[in-house]
Each structure stands twice: as structure tokens, then as C-alpha cells.
Design a protein around this motif. Structure first.
Motif, mmCIF file in Angstrom:
data_model
loop_
_atom_site.group_PDB
_atom_site.id
_atom_site.type_symbol
_atom_site.label_atom_id
_atom_site.label_comp_id
_atom_site.label_asym_id
_atom_site.label_seq_id
_atom_site.Cartn_x
_atom_site.Cartn_y
_atom_site.Cartn_z
ATOM 1 N N GLN A 20 -7.243 -12.605 14.596
ATOM 2 C CA GLN A 20 -8.390 -12.283 15.442
ATOM 3 C C GLN A 20 -7.956 -12.092 16.898
ATOM 4 O OE1 GLN A 20 -12.125 -12.805 14.842
ATOM 5 N NE2 GLN A 20 -11.542 -12.149 12.810
ATOM 6 N N GLN A 23 -6.243 -8.829 17.793
ATOM 7 C CA GLN A 23 -7.117 -7.664 17.815
ATOM 8 C C GLN A 23 -7.954 -7.577 19.080
ATOM 9 O OE1 GLN A 23 -9.413 -7.872 14.211
ATOM 10 N NE2 GLN A 23 -7.645 -7.535 12.894
ATOM 11 N N LEU A 28 -14.923 -13.764 18.441
ATOM 12 C CA LEU A 28 -13.858 -14.279 17.580
ATOM 13 C C LEU A 28 -14.430 -15.175 16.496
ATOM 14 C CD1 LEU A 28 -11.288 -15.300 20.357
ATOM 15 C CD2 LEU A 28 -11.131 -13.315 18.851
ATOM 16 N N GLN A 29 -13.831 -15.115 15.328
ATOM 17 C CA GLN A 29 -14.212 -16.039 14.260
ATOM 18 C C GLN A 29 -13.731 -17.431 14.645
ATOM 19 O OE1 GLN A 29 -12.744 -14.989 10.411
ATOM 20 N NE2 GLN A 29 -13.545 -16.814 9.415
#
Length: 443
Positions: A20, A23, A28-29
């Protein structure tokens, strides 16, 4: 959309969190993990032992996990079911406590009476994924701190629960400063709220009237936003961009080369891959290359033709055309100028590989690059007077800007800027003698 997850295997949590972060996503997760705590710089990788689940999460500011992950664990379905039941029970307790706390935070904030005889506290917020706004907010925060005020710059990392008012509750500000948002839902009438609109936010475009408090002060960056504010019944004043002239200035120690630089992120990742969007992009590119202006009327026609939201076309598709397609066309021009591209997302374009130099840290690194360049490519689809325009010119690089004066209602700065509308215009600029420019009025 990804799910915020509680991982029982920390190696899987690290893998997802790092993926994450690479990217550079705005959201964000959140990856919670059990077991032994490890040292990491990932904001979305959070250590959370099961035994402190409720106490830690209920009082926190991050989004709550929505599922539990058993990847890489060799356990029976029966044990998984027991763990899942326990997880859901703890999550229910946490949700209940978090909800009560948030309601109490907002209630307390709305009813507070502030003492303005004590040292004033200023609260600002921004998102660390924004390429301009976070640095504008940071510059304001640093200026206030240099004046002796207490300042909390609440920089969002993309993991926060946006309904959580814990941070502003604990800081209890006398003044809030917001960029591109009113954010009055959690402040008392006593609080002074300064709002600076720098982008055409959906909030500005819906035309709905809003309730303005006596201590709300709204500023508009450019005339293009003025009409939007008028339609919403919001009184406003003008505030143009500001730059830190201690950083952005001519540096005689840096040699200026015959070079054109671009600093900013690609907009390609903001374009969903759908057939009607692909067709709309193709038509918009044709309009762009022919030198026609992206007027409201034209935008509305494209939106209707391809069954797209008009705001999506104006704030996502057209910016992509002017920036990404414009830069791709620039790099095909045969000239004596070296080209350098800095920012996120350009590595997806194979044809830009020879020119892509990675990312820069905001501040001195950007100033140094501009000081080394003759031209700075700074296209924007709705206005020319943007942050990069000022930073480049303050460092002595001549900004090349997309000519949108027909729709922006801006003053013209022919003495300071090079305007272009077509690829042919760009070619003329880069194959002619270097123009003499005067930046004094612009700056």
C-alpha cells in the motif's frame, strides 16, 4: 475498496502494508497485527495485541478493522471460528465505545466557551498525500509558530477515522484554518474559522446554500471560484498563493542549464478504465490538441454525450488531458532543451523513462531544480496562477503555462509567463530565443 484488517500473521501484515505504501495511495488499508511488536515506518501497520484490543481501539483515531485474516496459519476451522467469534465480539464493544466517545467529543467542542485572554491555539489539518495543500498548510503553521502561537498541524496519513474528533477535542483551538473545506461541524460559535478554497471542490459545485457563522471567514484563490461561492451564498475575500521567499529565490551558486523541468504527479491513476470514459478522454484529447478551450458549455456537452458527471469531467478527465497528455506531447518536441520530470506516477509511461528523475522533497530540493532550469512546465486546466508558477518564477525559471485565460478571468502576465494552447505553440517557445521576462509584478 480494501478492508481494514486484523492480521494474525505479522509477515502478511507487513506485506500488505508495504504494498500500500509503495503505491502512494491517499487512503491506506489499516493493517493491525498481533504478536511481537516490530519497528517500522509504515503508518498503516499498527501493533495491537488481542488483550488490549478494546481499550486501544476505542480511544484511538484510526479506522477500525472490518475483518480478521488467517493467511499462513495452519489452524483448524473450529479454532478459526472461535477466534472470529471473539474478534466480532470485541469489535462490537469497541464500536459502541468509539461512537459514544465521538459523540461526547463533538458535544463538548460545540458547547465550549473559549478564553481569548490566554495564548491562542491554532488547529490546521491536511492530508500527507496531497502534493500542494499539505505544504501550504505546513507553511501557515510554521509562520504562526514563528509568531509565538501554539499550533497543532494535524497531518492525516490516510488511516484515520474521519468521524473521530479526538485530536481537535484534546487541543481545544481558538482558531481553525481549513483548506478546501468549511469543517464547522465540530467547533463552537466562539471559534474563529478561516477557510481558503484553492480547488473546485464538489462542495462548491452543488449550489446548495450553507449556514455561515459569524466567525467564519472564507477566502477564494481565484475569480473562477468566486461564482461558486456566490451561488452558495458564502461571502468571501481574495487570497492568492504565497511562497516562502527564504527558500524559493534565485541561487547564483546553481548553474542555469538549457533545460525544461516539470514537477508534479501524474493524473493517470485517477482515471477509471471504462469504455465511456475511454471515449470521452479520446474526444477531450482531440479538443485539446486542436487548441479549443474547455469551457463550461463544452464540458457539459461531453458529460451528457458520454453519460458522465460534469464534475468528474472537469476535475478528473480534463486535468489528466492538460497535464499528462500535455507532458507526453512536450517530450516529443525536437529541441535543444534537456527535459526532466519529477513526481509520482510517471514511471508507468515507457516513453517518459529517459526524462523521469523520481520525486523531490518539498522545499529546497524543488527550489534547486527550478534554479537549474530555463523553463518550468506548469500547465493547469483552469488557472495559470498556481503554486508551481510562483515557485518557479521566484527561482528564475520561466513558467510555461496552459492558456486558460478565456475561462479563468485572470489578469494576464505576458511579461512573466509563456502561454501555450497547442503543441505548435510549445514548439515555437522551445525553438525560439530565450525570452526576457520580468517576474516582479507576478511575485
Amino acid at each position: 475498496m480494501f478492508e481494514d484488517t486484523y492480521f494474525l500473521d505479522f509477515e502478511e501484515a507487513i506485506r500488505i502494508a508495504s504494498q500500500q505504501n509503495r503505491q502512494n495511495l491517499s487512503a491506506l488499508q489499516v493493517c493491525y497485527y498481533a504478536g511481537e511488536k516490530i519497528e517500522t515506518d509504515f503508518e498503516n501497520l499498527i501493533h495491537l495485541p488481542f488483550e488490549s484490543f478494546v481499550d486501544t481501539l476505542s480511544k484511538g483515531v484510526h479506522r477500525l478493522p472490518t475483518k480478521i485474516d488467517f493467511t499462513n496459519l495452519d489452524i483448524s476451522d473450529e479454532v478459526k471460528e472461535e477466534i472470529e467469534d471473539s474478534f466480532q465480539s470485541l469489535l462490537t464493544q469497541t464500536n459502541s465505545i468509539r461512537k459514544i466517545l465521538n459523540e461526547e467529543y463533538v458535544k463538548a467542542l460545540k458547547n465550549r466557551k473559549l478564553n481569548f485572554n490566554e495564548p491562542w491555539r491554532f488547529y490546521l489539518t491536511a492530508h500527507n498525500n496531497s502534493q500542494v495543500l499539505q505544504y501550504v498548510a505546513k507553511a501557515i503553521a510554521e509562520t504562526l509558530e514563528s509568531m509565538g502561537y501554539s499550533v497543532f498541524f494535524d497531518l492525516q496519513k490516510g488511516t484515520e477515522d474521519m468521524n473521530c474528533s479526538k485530536n481537535i477535542f484534546l487541543f481545544n483551538p481558538h482558531v481553525t484554518i481549513n483548506l478546501n473545506a468549511m469543517n464547522t461541524w465540530q467547533i463552537a460559535d466562539d471559534v474563529f474559522n478561516f477557510v481558503w478554497f484553492q480547488d473546485p471542490m464538489p462542495f462548491l459545485m452543488d449550489g446548495k446554500q450553507v449556514q455561515i457563522r459569524k466567525r467564519d471567514f472564507v477566502f477564494s484563490l481565484l475569480p473562477i471560484f468566486d461564482e461558486m461561492l456566490k451561488r452558495k451564498g458564502i461571502p468571501f475575500e481574495r487570497q492568492g498563493f504565497c511562497i516562502n521567499k527564504k527558500i524559493y529565490k534565485n541561487n547564483p551558486e546553481i548553474k542555469r542549464e538549457k533545460k525544461i523541468v516539470f514537477i508534479g504527479s501524474s493524473y493517470l491513476k485517477s482515471i477509471p478504465y471504462k469504455e465511456n470514459i475511454k471515449l470521452a478522454v479520446k474526444e477531450l484529447e482531440k479538443i485539446f490538441l486542436e487548441g479549443d478551450s474547455f469551457t463550461d458549455e463544452l464540458t457539459a456537452l461531453i458529460s451528457e454525450k458520454y453519460e458522465l458527471n460534469v464534475n468528474f469531467v472537469s476535475t478528473r478527465l480534463i486535468p489528466y488531458i492538460v497535464r499528462d497528455i500535455g507532458l507526453l506531447k512536450l517530450c516529443k518536441i525536437n529541441s535543444d532543451y534537456k527535459i526532466e520530470i519529477y513526481g509520482h506516477g510517471w514511471d508507468v509511461y515507457e516513453e517518459l523513462t529517459p526524462y523521469y528523475k523520481g520525486s523531490l522533497k518539498y522545499g529546497k530540493e524543488i527550489a534547486n531544480v527550478y534554479n537549474s532550469a530555463t523553463f518550468a512546465f506548469a500547465p493547469h486546466q483552469q488557472y495559470t496562477l498556481q503554486q508551481r508558477t510562483f515557485e518557479a518564477s521566484a527561482c528564475g525559471a520561466i513558467p510555461i503555462v496552459y492558456d486558460c485565460r478565456e475561462i479563468s478571468d485572470e489578469d494576464s502576465y505576458e511579461e512573466a509567463l509563456c502561454y501555450y494552447k497547442t503543441t505548435q505553440d510549445l514548439e515555437k517557445i522551445l525553438t525560439a530565443d530565450i525570452p526576457e521576462k520580468d517576474f516582479s509584478r507576478l511575485l
